[in-house]
Design a protein around this motif. Structure first.
Motif, short mmCIF file in Angstrom:
data_model
loop_
_atom_site.label_atom_id
_atom_site.label_comp_id
_atom_site.label_asym_id
_atom_site.label_seq_id
_atom_site.Cartn_x
_atom_site.Cartn_y
_atom_site.Cartn_z
N GLU A 165 0.92 -1.35 0.03
CA GLU A 165 -0.11 0.15 0.08
C GLU A 165 0.85 1.28 0.02
O GLU A 165 0.66 2.16 -0.75
CB GLU A 165 -0.86 -0.08 1.19
N ASP A 181 2.26 5.62 -7.17
CA ASP A 181 1.13 6.42 -8.04
C ASP A 181 1.66 8.16 -7.91
O ASP A 181 0.95 8.70 -8.91
CB ASP A 181 -0.11 6.14 -7.08
N ARG A 193 -5.75 -0.99 -12.45
CA ARG A 193 -6.60 -0.48 -11.42
C ARG A 193 -7.61 0.42 -11.75
O ARG A 193 -7.44 1.33 -12.56
CB ARG A 193 -5.55 -0.23 -10.15
N ALA A 211 -10.29 4.24 -7.55
CA ALA A 211 -10.32 4.18 -6.15
C ALA A 211 -9.38 3.43 -5.65
O ALA A 211 -9.11 3.49 -4.36
CB ALA A 211 -11.72 3.65 -5.87
N ALA A 212 -8.41 2.91 -6.37
CA ALA A 212 -7.33 1.93 -5.99
C ALA A 212 -6.16 2.68 -6.04
O ALA A 212 -5.05 2.20 -5.51
CB ALA A 212 -7.46 0.72 -6.72
N ARG A 250 -3.51 5.74 -4.97
CA ARG A 250 -2.98 6.30 -3.75
C ARG A 250 -2.15 7.41 -3.88
O ARG A 250 -1.55 7.87 -2.88
CB ARG A 250 -2.24 5.11 -3.07
N LYS A 285 -5.77 7.70 0.27
CA LYS A 285 -6.97 6.57 0.72
C LYS A 285 -7.83 6.35 -0.31
O LYS A 285 -8.77 5.50 -0.09
CB LYS A 285 -7.93 7.23 2.14
N GLY A 286 -7.40 6.96 -1.44
CA GLY A 286 -8.17 6.30 -2.69
C GLY A 286 -9.64 7.18 -3.02
O GLY A 286 -10.37 6.81 -3.70
N HIS A 301 -10.52 10.48 -4.75
CA HIS A 301 -10.06 11.35 -5.77
C HIS A 301 -10.83 12.48 -6.28
O HIS A 301 -12.07 12.42 -6.15
CB HIS A 301 -9.30 10.49 -6.71
#
Lengths: 178, 258
Positions: free
Chosen positions: B15, B22, B82, B85-86, B88, B232-233, B235
């Protein structure tokens, strides 16, 4: 093809280094991969030849071409079992470019790196001198004049900056120190 | 190396690597949008090269994420397969480019943070993380020098360029705070000695930003409300548009290679 992996006897690593010194850099063909200092190790692991390569810049598009060129060259010399490994540490530095290669760069029209002048990103205390300027004097590879100016910190490839000579008026690439 | 891996669980490590990877993936993509559109050729080349550095770093971070995750996912699979929401990344890097000055201001605010992060990561207890950071730091030093240089030249430039830089700073400032917010994951990573606490990077960032803004004759925005959520996803809508373009090929033609 078991049993036919390599010439017999297997070439020693010094011979392999000599072969690699004949593989040109795909972007700057006047210098070789060993000139550039990106071949970090050549060893035999049992019957597998392991060549360790370090990238110049993480995103350098030439990296995959370089690996392909190494493989083609070594296969051309009869190497059957070959493994290429990537090594990041210690990170590549332009200090590893050989003295001979620096002269080849200059003759090719690229100003070689001035060692010890890599950007360190520590701006504190020198911000007022930052804008638009460069304390570096980069000699024009064509006429030798030190009367040059930086046009952009990034040139035709990530490893180069763009400069212009104010005397002969020619633009040229400077191989950045990193 | 193995020691650090056992100090946090795999999912936490992955994570965190996605947060780091990302950021440079999305910013790299954003910067690459300038290719062929810059005000002058030299800047076009510079932006494209910088995007290349960022994407290169992303390959290393997400490649390590895939390796630690151990499910056979490559950096490409993580980047292209992805949904929003995935992701980060911080909200700052998904902000639209705006004009050239806006892009450079975003870059400067990010670079001034990025260099501090990488310097801290060079001392990571995980040798793979330290190795990537040492490599990336050298590249980012050039990014920061360039973006700081241009922020000063445009800020302390013409009335038009100064106004644009003021506007960019005001618009982007509210997205900078997220880079320094600590959460449970950060605390776990810091506890394992793998990564610094984000808040620990703030004083050095503040010093760089204050000095450069002063030289650029731009008004320091001071304390302001700060948006968060990207890590935390959660966005902004902008990320969806970025992914629609970035992921199109792999979504339309799964497994395509060339």
């Amino acid at each position: 093809m078991p049993g036919a992996a390599h010439p017999d006897p297997a070439p020693d690593v010094a011979e392999v280094w000599r072969w690699l010194s004949e593989v040109p850099d795909p972007e700057i063909p006047v210098i070789s991969l060993t000139d550039l200092g990106i071949i970090r190790d050549v060893v035999w692991e049992d019957d597998t030849l392991v060549v360790t390569v370090t990238p110049t810049y993480t995103g350098c598009p030439a990296t995959s071409i370089i690996n392909l060129d190494i493989e083609m060259a070594l296969r051309g010399h009869g190497i059957g079992k070959l493994r290429l490994e990537r090594q990041l540490s210690p990170p590549w530095t332009s200090d590893w470019i050989t003295a001979e290669a620096r002269e080849k760069l200059r003759a090719y029209g690229i100003a070689p790196p001035v060692d010890g002048t890599a950007a360190d990103g520590r701006l504190a205390g020198r911000v007022s001198r930052l804008a638009g300027g460069s304390n570096l004097v980069i000699a024009c590879p064509r006429c030798g004049s030190g009367h040059t100016e930086k046009i952009s910190q990034f040139g035709s490839t990530p490893c180069k900056a763009s400069y212009r000579c104010k005397d002969c008026l020619e633009p040229f690439d400077y191989f950045k120190c990193i | 190396m193995a020691l650090a891996e056992t100090a946090v669980d795999r999912a936490t490590f992955v994570e965190w690597l996605q947060r780091v990877g990302d950021n440079v993936l999305i910013l790299g993509h954003r910067v690459s949008e300038w290719c062929g559109h810059s005000p002058v050729l030299e800047e076009d080349i510079a932006l494209a090269n910088q995007a290349l550095d960022l994407i290169g770093q992303c390959q290393l971070w997400l490649g390590l994420a895939g390796e630690i995750e151990g499910k056979g996912r490559s950096a490409d699979a993580i980047a292209y397969l992805r949904d929003a929401a995935a992701f980060r990344n911080v909200l700052l890097v998904e902000r639209p480019n705006g004009d050239f000055g806006h892009t450079l201001m975003r870059q400067f605010l990010f670079d001034a943070w990025h260099i501090e992060l990488l310097r801290a990561l060079k001392g990571s207890s995980d040798s793979r993380v330290a190795g990537i950071a040492a490599k990336a730091e050298k590249e980012v030093a050039y990014h920061l020098e360039r973006s700081a240089d241009l922020v000063i030249r445009l800020g302390d430039g013409t009335e038009e360029s100064r106004q644009r830089m003021e506007k960019a700073l005001k618009s982007l400032w509210q997205y900078t705070g997220e880079m320094f917010m600590d959460d449970a994951l950060d605390i776990a990573m810091a506890g394992a000695g793998i990564a610094p606490l984000p808040s620990s990077l703030k004083p050095a960032w503040d010093a760089t930003v204050s000095e450069v803004l002063a030289e650029a004759t731009l008004t320091h925005p001071g304390e302001a409300y700060q948006h968060k959520g990207g890590r935390k996803g959660v966005h902004s809508e902008h990320l969806g548009y970025i992914l629609a373009e970035m992921q199109f090929l792999q979504r339309a033609y799964p497994g395509a290679i060339w």
